[in-house]
Design an enzyme around this catalytic site. Sequence first.
Site, mmCIF file in Angstrom:
data_model
loop_
_atom_site.group_PDB
_atom_site.id
_atom_site.type_symbol
_atom_site.label_atom_id
_atom_site.label_comp_id
_atom_site.label_asym_id
_atom_site.label_seq_id
_atom_site.Cartn_x
_atom_site.Cartn_y
_atom_site.Cartn_z
ATOM 1 N N VAL A 64 9.251 6.551 16.824
ATOM 2 C CA VAL A 64 8.683 7.248 15.619
ATOM 3 C C VAL A 64 7.494 8.149 15.846
ATOM 4 C CG1 VAL A 64 8.090 7.064 13.211
ATOM 5 C CG2 VAL A 64 9.935 5.507 14.261
ATOM 6 N N ARG B 274 -8.048 -0.460 5.384
ATOM 7 C CA ARG B 274 -7.591 0.567 4.696
ATOM 8 C C ARG B 274 -5.900 -0.177 4.355
ATOM 9 N NH1 ARG B 274 -6.825 5.922 7.667
ATOM 10 N NH2 ARG B 274 -5.324 6.252 5.771
ATOM 11 N N ARG C 122 1.221 14.518 13.464
ATOM 12 C CA ARG C 122 1.353 14.115 12.127
ATOM 13 C C ARG C 122 1.637 15.389 11.130
ATOM 14 N NH1 ARG C 122 -0.526 8.607 10.081
ATOM 15 N NH2 ARG C 122 0.949 8.730 8.816
ATOM 16 N N ARG D 121 -4.259 10.787 4.769
ATOM 17 C CA ARG D 121 -3.207 11.745 5.073
ATOM 18 C C ARG D 121 -2.138 11.806 3.525
ATOM 19 N NH1 ARG D 121 -1.326 13.797 8.492
ATOM 20 N NH2 ARG D 121 0.893 13.492 7.681
ATOM 21 N N CYS E 93 -4.200 12.317 13.360
ATOM 22 C CA CYS E 93 -4.904 10.972 13.400
ATOM 23 C C CYS E 93 -4.738 10.280 14.517
ATOM 24 C CB CYS E 93 -4.613 10.194 12.059
ATOM 25 S SG CYS E 93 -3.025 9.379 12.336
ATOM 26 N N ASP F 197 5.309 0.006 12.189
ATOM 27 C CA ASP F 197 4.126 -0.130 11.601
ATOM 28 C C ASP F 197 4.081 -1.750 12.032
ATOM 29 O OD1 ASP F 197 4.056 1.580 8.403
ATOM 30 O OD2 ASP F 197 3.897 2.264 10.493
ATOM 31 N N LYS G 232 0.827 -1.171 0.026
ATOM 32 C CA LYS G 232 -0.138 -0.007 0.045
ATOM 33 C C LYS G 232 0.789 1.178 -0.093
ATOM 34 C CE LYS G 232 -1.589 1.527 4.080
ATOM 35 N NZ LYS G 232 -1.434 2.863 4.541
ATOM 36 N N ASN G 233 1.971 1.267 0.830
ATOM 37 C CA ASN G 233 2.639 2.547 1.115
ATOM 38 C C ASN G 233 3.640 2.648 0.191
ATOM 39 O OD1 ASN G 233 1.187 2.857 3.309
ATOM 40 N ND2 ASN G 233 2.827 2.551 4.734
HETATM 41 C C1 EPZ Z 1 4.728 6.698 6.377
HETATM 42 O O1 EPZ Z 1 3.878 8.030 7.017
HETATM 43 C C2 EPZ Z 1 3.664 5.394 6.340
HETATM 44 N N1 EPZ Z 1 2.452 5.906 5.590
HETATM 45 C C3 EPZ Z 1 3.260 5.011 7.622
HETATM 46 O O2 EPZ Z 1 2.533 4.144 7.697
HETATM 47 C C4 EPZ Z 1 4.569 4.775 8.289
HETATM 48 O O3 EPZ Z 1 4.057 4.549 9.742
HETATM 49 C C5 EPZ Z 1 5.435 6.117 8.629
HETATM 50 O O4 EPZ Z 1 5.815 6.328 7.124
HETATM 51 C C6 EPZ Z 1 6.881 5.765 9.161
HETATM 52 O O5 EPZ Z 1 7.301 4.756 8.638
HETATM 53 C C7 EPZ Z 1 2.505 5.935 4.108
HETATM 54 O O6 EPZ Z 1 3.621 5.657 3.570
HETATM 55 C C8 EPZ Z 1 1.228 6.349 3.524
HETATM 56 P P1 EPZ Z 1 6.838 10.143 8.359
HETATM 57 P P2 EPZ Z 1 4.581 9.253 6.894
HETATM 58 O O7 EPZ Z 1 6.790 11.303 7.725
HETATM 59 O O8 EPZ Z 1 5.201 9.548 5.695
HETATM 60 C C9 EPZ Z 1 6.949 13.084 11.845
HETATM 61 C C10 EPZ Z 1 0.710 2.601 7.999
HETATM 62 O O9 EPZ Z 1 0.510 1.968 8.877
HETATM 63 N N2 EPZ Z 1 7.021 14.215 11.042
HETATM 64 O O10 EPZ Z 1 8.051 9.199 8.326
HETATM 65 O O11 EPZ Z 1 3.332 10.360 7.340
HETATM 66 C C11 EPZ Z 1 5.766 12.506 12.039
HETATM 67 O O12 EPZ Z 1 4.805 13.050 12.842
HETATM 68 C C12 EPZ Z 1 1.065 3.931 8.058
HETATM 69 O O13 EPZ Z 1 0.677 2.159 6.722
HETATM 70 C C13 EPZ Z 1 6.921 15.510 11.056
HETATM 71 O O14 EPZ Z 1 7.352 15.994 12.361
HETATM 72 O O15 EPZ Z 1 5.562 9.189 8.260
HETATM 73 C C14 EPZ Z 1 6.067 11.289 12.610
HETATM 74 O O16 EPZ Z 1 6.309 11.085 14.240
HETATM 75 C C15 EPZ Z 1 0.979 4.498 9.423
HETATM 76 N N3 EPZ Z 1 7.108 16.309 10.181
HETATM 77 C C16 EPZ Z 1 7.536 10.805 12.058
HETATM 78 O O17 EPZ Z 1 7.916 11.891 11.607
HETATM 79 C C17 EPZ Z 1 6.661 16.074 8.935
HETATM 80 O O18 EPZ Z 1 6.658 16.989 8.111
HETATM 81 C C18 EPZ Z 1 7.521 9.862 10.875
HETATM 82 O O19 EPZ Z 1 6.615 10.526 9.969
HETATM 83 C C19 EPZ Z 1 6.392 14.864 8.598
HETATM 84 C C20 EPZ Z 1 6.537 13.825 9.631
#
Ligand code: EPZ
Length: 417
Positions: free
Chosen positions: A327, A397, A121, A92, A116, A305, A22-23
């Site tokens: 994370v 999802r 996020r 998102r 969420c 995850d 999916k991701n």
């Molecule tokens: C991706 O989310 C995945 N989603 C998430 O999977 C996964 O948990 C996450 O990466 C970490 O591996 C998709 O790929 C669609 P991040 P993403 O930006 O891109 C903070 C699932 O279960 N952050 O790496 O949103 C954020 O709050 C989902 O399939 C900021 O602070 O993850 C988090 O604490 C859940 N500012 C951390 O970084 C930003 O601008 C990781 O977020 C962006 C992120």
Amino acid sequence: MDKIVINGGRKLKGKVKISGAKNSALPILFASLLTDEPCIITNVPNLADINTTIAFLNFIGKKAQLNKDTVKILPFKNYNHIAPYDLVRKMRASVLVMGPLLARLKKVDVSLPGGCAIGARPIDIHLEAFKKLGVKIKVSGGYVKMSAPNGLIGAKINFRFPSVGATENIMLAAVLAKGKTIISNAAKEPEIEDLANCLNSMGAKISGAGTKTITITGVETLKGTRHKVIPDRIEAATYLIAAAITKGDICLESVCPKHIKIIIEKLKKAGLSIKEEKDKIYVKWVKDLKPQNISTDVYPKFPTDVQAQWTALMAVTNGKSGVKENVFENRFMHIPELKRFGADLAINGRTVNIKGVKELSGAPVMVSDLRAGAALVLASLAANGESIIARIYHLDRGYEFLEKKFKQLGADIKRIK
Ligand code: EPZ
């Protein structure tokens, strides 16, 4: 709303085909906005988020449809640049529309995604990086309004945190920017490499994907492509843990063992018998497992995850263990629900202290987010008696054909309206 009913205590046996990731599929579908030529994306899982993305592409001006595991995307009418609230709040990952539309239309208005269940996020890392590419940004009326009147200009970008989404968003913009973009402290997840491979097959010039430094040299236009999405490493990890928690003996097919190396290592260390082949993994419970501590981090460390699923396994593994979530700031929504099965868990800041119990007993529980839902399914499969799992739309999802796959493995599982 649908529920899942599970009568636990049965050992899983047989084989299960792992679906496309999916991701990985999500950013790759958004990449189709970068070209006016047809794109064919295969090995795409039939999931709510995928259907939301397809609806979004059609809203923007593509003609996209999913047929079995293949998405065909054709240009349809001139693109509109607005990503409305009712689409973004559902998913998102809609923020990934920023990169392609800034590259093609030089403007995009995206509703702020909101938080969420697992955390606030924010998208500050995305926005800081877009400013470096020459994008003007203002927030008004709940929308992020972005424009690049002189087009995107390649730049040196250094992420304060290797955000997966921000890395993808910037890649989706920089491929058509003027000049070179270098992303330092980039995310290294396999989904990043898959996106880069897809973009390069469209004529992009990206090197270093999968390492912490990615270099992108902008080009004028991109062609259409045919791309097969990588297997879903998180789904695969979930089924490995399902075999462990039910003392089963299963074979995962269409999987990429190297993407879940750390999970395989941890499960072997716990005492599970695991044999890997090119695109198969044989996993068999042979003796009581030994508890293993984990601490989540970015790839290739233990994936956030899979944290909830691992906690469910440790809850029925004799002895003490600890699970640390580094994370996300609020990814323990499954803990109170796991306690309803009789798990002995105590949250202490970012760590859950676990005391393995001999057995869990079935209970009615509620899903808060996608991976928490997976943990509740795993606990239900291991628990004695009946469990009823509510709010399973979160599961839909991220897990394709969930009850069908578990039923094929011998679980007593059904979906009720
Ligand atoms: C991706 O989310 C995945 N989603 C998430 O999977 C996964 O948990 C996450 O990466 C970490 O591996 C998709 O790929 C669609 P991040 P993403 O930006 O891109 C903070 C699932 O279960 N952050 O790496 O949103 C954020 O709050 C989902 O399939 C900021 O602070 O993850 C988090 O604490 C859940 N500012 C951390 O970084 C930003 O601008 C990781 O977020 C962006 C992120």
